[in-house]
Design a protein around this motif. Sequence first.
Motif, PDB file in Angstrom:
ATOM      1  N   ASP A   1       0.822  -1.202   0.000  1.00 48.15           N
ATOM      2  CA  ASP A   1       0.000   0.000   0.000  1.00 48.15           C
ATOM      3  C   ASP A   1       0.860   1.259   0.000  1.00 48.15           C
ATOM      4  N   SER A   2       0.309   2.321  -0.555  1.00 46.01           N
ATOM      5  CA  SER A   2       0.971   3.616  -0.486  1.00 46.01           C
ATOM      6  C   SER A   2       0.853   4.175   0.933  1.00 46.01           C
ATOM      7  N   VAL A   3       1.894   4.839   1.405  1.00 45.81           N
ATOM      8  CA  VAL A   3       1.852   5.464   2.725  1.00 45.81           C
ATOM      9  C   VAL A   3       2.204   6.947   2.600  1.00 45.81           C
ATOM     10  N   THR A   4       1.851   7.716   3.620  1.00 47.84           N
ATOM     11  CA  THR A   4       2.121   9.148   3.638  1.00 47.84           C
ATOM     12  C   THR A   4       3.614   9.409   3.812  1.00 47.84           C
ATOM     13  N   ILE A   5       4.151  10.297   2.996  1.00 47.91           N
ATOM     14  CA  ILE A   5       5.514  10.786   3.175  1.00 47.91           C
ATOM     15  C   ILE A   5       5.400  12.267   3.530  1.00 47.91           C
TER      16      ILE A   5
END
Length: 263
Positions: free
Chosen positions: A211-215
Amino acid sequence: MSSNAELTPVKAREMIRENQWLKPTSGLANGFIQGNLAVLPKDLAFEFLLFCQRNPKACPIIDVTEPGSGIPALSAPNADLRTDIPKYRIYRNGEFTEERTDISDLWDKDMVGFLIGCSFTFEEALLKNGIPIRHIEESCNVPMYKTNIPCVEAGRFSGPTVVSMRPMPEKDVVRAVQVTSRFPSVHGAPIHIGNPETIGIKDIHNPDFGDSVTIKDGEVPVFWACGVTPQAVAMHIKPDIMITHAPGHMFITDLKNEQFSIL
């Protein structure tokens, strides 16, 4: 620490076997080695073992079963690799064909199972050092990407290295390298820090697996070699059948993390 983190490996595997845990296993039964799974027919097993030996950052071997056996005798002798992983993926001729929770009917007398070290093992050490792990914070799977870094070939096995990514504040990067360097048997230190395009990742917000995560502003993406690499290799060389864990859904061994650390 949550009750799931405090579970014993035996109890965690029992929950998984009974389909009471179908999620990624990061943070489950903390303190114990988790492993990626790759299952291949016996005629490919030696070449794959050689591939892992030549690519120890991406494919550090934890255990190998006897042909036809689903029992990982060295790492969890009372467990069964055919039932004790939350989700499996089936690849036929290099194509992902299905995901399931039990592979007993596919595991014939020629199948050999490989357990490969997993970066979830060193996450506990990162947390103890105050380094945030975004996919745990956001209750999702770690983002993983195919790169332009080629694996060392072995027989029929070749393909790209897959990496997992954890963003963190710049001030934490050096400590993260130091902490994970203590775990060479489960991917060890990062293989890249910073600009994802350097290693062929065009869109960091669109991972190939997970999954994409917040950077956040001021954070740096840090990349470790990943045990999903065999899945990318399977797509590349197209064996008749290859069975793996679903990304993030690992096998929990009876081995303690500290058994695989160095001072």
